[in-house]
Design a protein around this motif. Structure first.
Motif, short mmCIF file in Angstrom:
data_model
loop_
_atom_site.label_atom_id
_atom_site.label_comp_id
_atom_site.label_asym_id
_atom_site.label_seq_id
_atom_site.Cartn_x
_atom_site.Cartn_y
_atom_site.Cartn_z
N LEU A 201 -7.99 6.85 1.04
CA LEU A 201 -7.62 7.87 2.03
C LEU A 201 -8.67 8.97 2.13
N THR A 202 -9.24 9.35 1.00
CA THR A 202 -10.22 10.44 1.03
C THR A 202 -11.61 9.95 1.42
N GLU A 203 -11.82 8.63 1.40
CA GLU A 203 -13.13 8.09 1.75
C GLU A 203 -13.24 7.67 3.20
N ARG A 204 -12.16 7.80 3.95
CA ARG A 204 -12.21 7.32 5.33
C ARG A 204 -13.25 8.06 6.16
N ASN A 205 -13.58 9.26 5.73
CA ASN A 205 -14.62 10.01 6.43
C ASN A 205 -15.95 9.97 5.69
N PHE B 267 1.15 1.46 -11.49
CA PHE B 267 1.38 2.49 -10.46
C PHE B 267 0.17 3.39 -10.32
N LEU B 268 -0.38 3.85 -11.44
CA LEU B 268 -1.52 4.77 -11.38
C LEU B 268 -2.76 4.08 -10.81
N ASP B 269 -2.95 2.81 -11.14
CA ASP B 269 -4.08 2.07 -10.56
C ASP B 269 -3.96 2.02 -9.04
N ALA B 270 -2.75 1.67 -8.56
CA ALA B 270 -2.54 1.58 -7.12
C ALA B 270 -2.65 2.95 -6.46
N ALA B 271 -2.14 3.98 -7.14
CA ALA B 271 -2.17 5.33 -6.59
C ALA B 271 -3.61 5.84 -6.47
N TYR B 272 -4.41 5.63 -7.50
CA TYR B 272 -5.78 6.12 -7.44
C TYR B 272 -6.60 5.34 -6.40
N GLN B 273 -6.37 4.04 -6.33
CA GLN B 273 -7.07 3.23 -5.33
C GLN B 273 -6.76 3.72 -3.92
N LEU C 203 0.85 -1.18 0.00
CA LEU C 203 0.00 0.00 0.00
C LEU C 203 0.88 1.24 0.00
N LEU C 204 0.61 2.14 -0.90
CA LEU C 204 1.35 3.39 -0.92
C LEU C 204 1.11 4.13 0.39
N PRO C 205 2.15 4.74 0.95
CA PRO C 205 2.00 5.37 2.27
C PRO C 205 1.13 6.62 2.22
N ALA C 206 0.47 6.90 3.33
CA ALA C 206 -0.31 8.12 3.44
C ALA C 206 0.63 9.31 3.58
#
Length: 491
Positions: A431-435, A420-426, A380-383
């Motif tokens: 991260l933006t949906e956690r709320n 890379f872009l698939d993993a980055a967008y996922q 998982l790409l880091p936050a």
């Protein structure tokens, strides 16, 4: 299969955008035909709906998946042996049809929640797989017994010969009319989950006086509860916190002494199903049941108690995570039910919910690694340390940060921009949906919920940035062009 070999009922051709539902009463199956499924042939057991321009297929599929549609469908089912809805019955069905944009919003919203539900279920399955892997690593296959553990009979570990096993009370001892709305819980088969955990809530109770009469069937902390009819052999460890309870007719209570941990036995039977004796009695295909004699004669490799406790400690840590995921799953399912009920009744305020964005078409990069990928999906790409990097205006910083992390992790793996872009967008969505679906403050209703807009998909700007980064990395010696499998790759 070939067209010639197809079953006789497989006679309906479908195309992208069609929505199918099962005709049979009591069968809740719905499928939206995507591009991948277009042109397949389906059974006449499905009704095929082809939405017009004023109906969104995803919205229609979401509505057909509801309990209230199922109740409406069953009202028009006919037939004595296998009741099903006919074409005439389908014509009587009514479907709420708000404006198309609202349909799209509703389908998108419910789809996001459904996606989170699927994700939680996947996480739970992964944790189950982890525990199974740990168990087999520690104890081995019970048939092969690679550790050479002594083979013992289960009956050797009963708390005592009389209380070791106990079948539930006969129907005459516990009649339906003796059940009450609250009191002492009565275990039934629904309280044993397929993954071996205790499933609440209880749905049957008896009075304290009746419990005194049936005390021989009581349940204590650490007892193992096993189904002996229906799905034979489902089992779990009971945790009652000292509160009284009893088992019902189709259950067996197994009570062990101190030399065999209940968790070890349940895990053995769950993770090595079919490799530790046969719990059913009766011919396959006929009604099967289980009696206590089957348990008495069960033999298995017996590991040291210290090793059992070591697994128990690992299980406890994983179970704490599983409990949170189960609660999260239950909350999401409740949320889905509440949202769908309001949405299909026209009671959900959609005015502040944006329409989902369409994915921007982008060209393929000319410089990319090809051939078989060895990239692990577990990374998982880091936050980012600064949450502002998740906004559209800071995409360049975020992409550069993630490119560095990606290449540091995949040192010997060819760089692939698309992966890379698939993993980055996922990860950006995660991260933006956690709320997502949270209320501004406790006590607010669904109509006052704060909607969070989905991040804009990556497009031309991000691809151009990656191309520039690749050329800069090549110039600086951070990436090298190598010849692999008759193709140029970037390492």
């Amino acid at each position: 299969i070939t067209f010639k070999d197809k079953p006789s009922r497989a006679d309906i051709a479908v195309r992208e955008g069609d929505v199918l539902f099962a005709r049979m009463k009591g069968t809740k199956k719905v499928l939206r035909v995507t591009q991948e499924l277009a042109d397949v042939i389906v059974s006449t057991g499905f009704a095929v709906l082809r939405p017009g321009e004023d109906c969104d297929p995803a919205y229609l599929a979401a509505y057909l998946s509801t309990d209230y549609f199922e109740r409406q469908k069953e009202k028009y089912c006919s037939g004595a042996i296998q009741p099903a809805i006919t074409n005439g019955g389908i014509e009587k069905l009514q479907i709420p049809l708000p404006p198309l944009n609202d349909q799209i919003r509703i389908a998108h919203l419910l789809g996001k929640v459904a996606g989170l539900i699927a994700q939680r279920k996947q996480h739970l399955q992964q944790l189950d797989d982890l525990l199974k892997s740990v168990f087999l690593e520690m104890f081995g296959d019970p048939i092969l017994n690679p550790n050479g553990f002594p083979v013992r009979r289960l009956s050797e570990f009963y708390v005592n010969p009389k209380e070791g096993t106990k079948c539930g009370p006969f129907g005459s001892a516990l009649k339906k009319e003796e059940l009450v709305d609250s009191g002492v819980p009565v275990w039934n088969m629904d309280n044993i989950a397929a993954d071996g955990h205790m499933a609440l809530p209880f749905r049957m109770w008896i009075t304290k006086d009746k419990f005194e009469d049936l005390a021989a069937y009581s349940v204590q902390d650490g007892d193992i509860i096993i189904s002996r009819a229906g799905t034979v052999g489902k089992m779990c460890v009971a945790y009652t916190n000292g509160e009284p309870a009893i088992i019902s007719t189709n259950l067996i209570r197994l009570r062990l002494g101190s030399n065999l941990r209940p968790l070890h036995f349940v895990s053995l039977m769950l993770y090595c199903k079919g490799r530790v004796g046969r719990l059913k009695t009766g011919a396959d295909g006929a009604f099967t049941h289980m009696n206590t004699g089957v348990l008495d004669s069960l033999e298995f490799p017996y590991p040291p108690i210290e090793l059992q406790d070591q697994f128990g400690a690992i299980f406890g840590k994983v179970e704490s995570i599983r409990a949170r995921y189960r609660q999260s799953l239950a909350d999401l399912e409740d949320l889905y039910g509440a949202l769908s009920q309001k949405a299909f009744k026209g009671e959900l305020d959609l005015s502040r919910m944006p329409l989902p964005r369409q994915v921007e078409e982008v060209p393929n990069l000319t410089i990319r690694a090809t051939g078989e990928s060895t990239i692990s999906v577990s990374f998982l790409l880091p936050a980012p340390k600064d949450p502002e990097w998740l906004t559209v205006g800071n995409r360049q910083k975020l992409i550069e940060f993630w490119l560095t992390a990606w290449c540091e992790h995949y040192v010997e793996v060819p760089f692939e921009a698309s992966k890379f872009l698939d993993a980055a967008y996922q990860q950006l969505v995660e991260l933006t949906e956690r709320n997502s679906f949270q209320f501004d403050k406790p006590g607010k209703g669904l109509d006052e919920a704060k909607w969070y807009e989905e991040p804009a998909p990556f497009g031309i700007d991000e691809y151009d940035q990656i191309k520039k980064w690749v050329f800069d990395a090549l110039a600086a010696g951070k990436l090298n062009q190598v010849f692999q499998n008759n193709q140029i790759a970037l390492l």
